[in-house]
Write a protein that holds these residues in place. Sequence first.
Motif, short mmCIF file in Angstrom:
data_model
loop_
_atom_site.label_atom_id
_atom_site.label_comp_id
_atom_site.label_asym_id
_atom_site.label_seq_id
_atom_site.Cartn_x
_atom_site.Cartn_y
_atom_site.Cartn_z
N VAL A 19 118.20 42.75 23.90
CA VAL A 19 117.48 41.66 23.22
C VAL A 19 118.44 40.86 22.36
N PHE A 20 117.98 39.69 21.96
CA PHE A 20 118.83 38.79 21.18
C PHE A 20 118.18 38.38 19.86
N LYS A 21 116.94 38.81 19.68
CA LYS A 21 116.25 38.63 18.40
C LYS A 21 115.83 40.01 17.93
N TYR A 22 116.15 40.33 16.69
CA TYR A 22 116.04 41.72 16.23
C TYR A 22 114.87 41.97 15.28
N ASP A 23 113.98 40.99 15.11
CA ASP A 23 112.84 41.21 14.23
C ASP A 23 111.64 41.68 15.06
N PRO A 24 110.72 42.44 14.50
CA PRO A 24 110.69 42.83 13.10
C PRO A 24 111.71 43.90 12.72
N ASP A 25 112.07 44.77 13.68
CA ASP A 25 113.09 45.77 13.44
C ASP A 25 113.41 46.43 14.79
N PRO A 26 114.60 47.04 14.92
CA PRO A 26 115.02 47.62 16.20
C PRO A 26 114.09 48.71 16.71
N GLU A 27 113.56 49.53 15.80
CA GLU A 27 112.69 50.61 16.24
C GLU A 27 111.43 50.08 16.92
N THR A 28 110.84 49.04 16.33
CA THR A 28 109.64 48.45 16.92
C THR A 28 109.93 47.84 18.29
N ILE A 29 111.04 47.12 18.39
CA ILE A 29 111.43 46.51 19.66
C ILE A 29 111.66 47.59 20.71
N ALA A 30 112.41 48.62 20.34
CA ALA A 30 112.72 49.70 21.29
C ALA A 30 111.45 50.41 21.75
N HIS A 31 110.54 50.65 20.81
CA HIS A 31 109.29 51.34 21.14
C HIS A 31 108.41 50.49 22.07
N LYS A 32 108.20 49.23 21.70
CA LYS A 32 107.35 48.36 22.52
C LYS A 32 107.94 48.17 23.92
N SER A 33 109.26 48.07 23.99
CA SER A 33 109.91 47.82 25.28
C SER A 33 109.73 48.99 26.23
N ILE A 34 110.00 50.20 25.76
CA ILE A 34 109.92 51.34 26.68
C ILE A 34 108.48 51.66 27.05
N GLU A 35 107.56 51.47 26.13
CA GLU A 35 106.17 51.72 26.46
C GLU A 35 105.68 50.74 27.53
N TYR A 36 106.13 49.51 27.43
CA TYR A 36 105.77 48.50 28.44
C TYR A 36 106.41 48.85 29.79
N LEU A 37 107.67 49.22 29.78
CA LEU A 37 108.36 49.54 31.03
C LEU A 37 107.72 50.73 31.74
N LYS A 38 107.25 51.69 30.98
CA LYS A 38 106.66 52.89 31.57
C LYS A 38 105.36 52.59 32.31
N GLN A 39 104.77 51.42 32.06
CA GLN A 39 103.59 51.03 32.83
C GLN A 39 103.93 50.75 34.29
N PHE A 40 105.21 50.42 34.53
CA PHE A 40 105.61 49.98 35.87
C PHE A 40 106.63 50.91 36.53
N PHE A 41 107.36 51.67 35.73
CA PHE A 41 108.44 52.49 36.27
C PHE A 41 108.31 53.92 35.79
N SER A 42 108.47 54.84 36.72
CA SER A 42 108.46 56.25 36.37
C SER A 42 109.84 56.66 35.89
N ASP A 43 109.90 57.51 34.86
CA ASP A 43 111.19 58.02 34.40
C ASP A 43 111.36 59.49 34.78
N ASP A 44 110.56 59.96 35.76
CA ASP A 44 110.71 61.36 36.18
C ASP A 44 111.36 61.51 37.54
N ASP A 45 111.83 60.38 38.15
CA ASP A 45 112.37 60.44 39.52
C ASP A 45 113.71 61.16 39.51
#
Length: 274
Positions: free
Chosen positions: A248-274
């Motif tokens: 990402v290139f914009k870091y607000d509101p904070d890195p933890e929130t961005i990282a959390h929202k991003s992976i939760e969204y990705l897991k809707q489409f991609f399995s991480d158990d392959d």
Amino acid sequence: MKFALCNEMFEGRPMSEVCAVASKLGYHGIEIAPFTLAPSADEITAAQRKEARSAIEEAGLETVGLHWLFAGPDGLHMTTNDSQIWGRTRDYLSCLLDLCSDLGGRVLVLGSPKQRSIVEPQTKEGAWQRAVELLSSVLDKAGDLGLTICLEPLSTVETNFINTVAEGMKMVRQINHPALKIHLDVKAMCSESTPVPDIIRSVNVDDIGHFHVNDANLYGPGMGDVDYAPIAEAIEDVGWNKWLSVEVFKYDPDPETIAHKSIEYLKQFFSDDD
């Protein structure tokens, strides 16, 4: 599929802290911008390299590799007519290969728009040849180290050199070296006139070296208007099942929130158990 997090959005926080956040949220790897370790890669000591690698491994993560390669010391440029600057850039890229290997990484994403843009009186043809020569000069070393340089097309807002995946693939095919592949970035692909899923399907999976996920609004996946459902279908169609790195290139509101929202969204489409 494995998910990774690019470290620069944590803005100077210790690698151990970044890794703790990534591991807790379910990421599998860390991708490193060298300037977060030192102003220049050749200033990163053996002890610092060992410490960073240990922090990543102790958190149960992998080092994916490096990006923002030339966003460090001043005076680097890969398409310039100036032989001294070009030579310094070539040597610095070689230095980055050593750094990536020392950190346990496998890919180097070559974006760095300002350090590749065509500057007068250089011509497009001349810039192309300089880039081909620079990359060709280090690819054998990359191969010997088990590394892949990934050429990243970027939008015309960022650079005037290699703006589409088709252009990037033209260079990849011309150089024709197993240590050079194309890099796919959702934000960058959104700038093309061709739909992102069609761009992904235009590339053979064997030619893809790495993949960044984000949104055209410069935030993480799921934090803007880009719909990842058709993108995920295209990724599955071509058979890409390695890394998806959140950059990402914009870091607000904070890195933890961005990282959390991003992976939760990705897991809707991609399995991480392959």
